[in-house]
Scaffold this active site. Structure first.
Site, mmCIF file in Angstrom:
data_model
loop_
_atom_site.group_PDB
_atom_site.id
_atom_site.type_symbol
_atom_site.label_atom_id
_atom_site.label_comp_id
_atom_site.label_asym_id
_atom_site.label_seq_id
_atom_site.Cartn_x
_atom_site.Cartn_y
_atom_site.Cartn_z
ATOM 1 C CB SER A 145 -0.832 -0.080 1.856
ATOM 2 O OG SER A 145 -1.554 1.451 1.505
ATOM 3 C CE1 TYR A 158 -3.724 -2.010 5.392
ATOM 4 C CE2 TYR A 158 -2.964 -0.079 4.384
ATOM 5 C CZ TYR A 158 -3.401 -1.062 3.978
ATOM 6 O OH TYR A 158 -3.699 -1.257 2.899
#
Length: 247
Positions: A145, A158
């Site tokens: 990501s 995250y």
């Protein structure tokens, strides 16, 4: 590219019940691979199996929570007994975790995010690396990501786990430089998924690319003819990027 460039190949996709994972499983099957679909939801796996059959493909469904490390080990053993190798591994499974100031994150939520996004991926490397190296052209694609390279407020669990995942993939690629295994990262960017909707509830999903668009970009990285390793394919830029290594 032929219609079925992955004929007789064995592929495994984690997080295959929805979103990018499900779309990638279908794309690989359409290209001729037999796809081992790994996910937590049996209903989601059955739906993916239906979609794979609709494109003339075949799949093996594996209901598995990736926090079950012993289950990952058993899966590696079962793949060896049945196929003797693994040709393609797409590490897609991940969780968003809590969007919260770091000091407010509950220990269990932190541990769950680390367990899925980082530890489970290491366990998969441990189990699948020998199988991929038994393939004449093993290919691993690790889904990351853009958050991995940012320090954005409230995205700590995250972003931190994705940053760790990127270093893990880079390390794995460097350890595999002399063999047939190629390891690369894939950054999908904003995609029309449930995880994205959870993170950005006010966003118009119709303005985002579909998971199938990302899957079509992942597919070339899985081909035996793709010889790059240790790179990051950035889907928003449509570019294959070299890691920026410190001097």
């Amino acid at each position: 590219m032929t219609d079925r460039p992955l004929a007789e190949k064995i592929a495994l996709v984690t997080g295959a019940t929805r979103g990018i994972g499900a779309a990638t499983a279908v794309a690989l099957a359409k290209a001729g691979a037999h796809v081992v679909c790994v996910g937590r939801s049996e209903g989601g796996l059955q739906e993916v199996d239906d979609n794979i059959r609709a494109v003339g493909g075949s799949a093996t469904l594996v209901p598995l929570n990736l926090k079950d490390s012993d289950g990952i080990d058993r899966l590696g053993g079962a793949l060896y007994e049945r196929y003797g190798r693994l040709d393609i591994y797409v590490a897609n499974a991940g969780v968003l975790g809590p969007l919260s100031p770091l000091g407010h994150v509950f220990p269990k939520d932190w541990e769950d995010t680390v367990a899925v996004n980082l530890t489970a991926n290491w366990r998969c490397v441990r189990s699948f690396d020998p199988l991929l190296k038994l393939s004449p052209a093993g290919r691993a694609v690790v889904v990351t990501s853009g958050a991995a390279s940012k320090a954005r407020a409230y995205w700590g669990p995250y972003a931190i786990t994705k940053a760790g995942l990127e270093v893990m993939a880079r390390t794995w690629a460097d350890e595999s430089v002399s063999g047939n295994l190629k390891v690369n990262l894939f950054n999908p960017g904003p995609i029309r998924t449930l995880m994205r909707a959870k993170a950005f509830p006010g966003e118009d999903p119709s303005s985002l690319p579909a998971p199938e668009d990302a899957a079509e970009a992942i597919l070339p990285l899985c081909l035996p003819t793709f010889m790059e390793s240790g790179k990051l394919y950035d889907f928003p830029q449509k570019k294959l990027l070299r890691f920026q290594m410190p001097a």
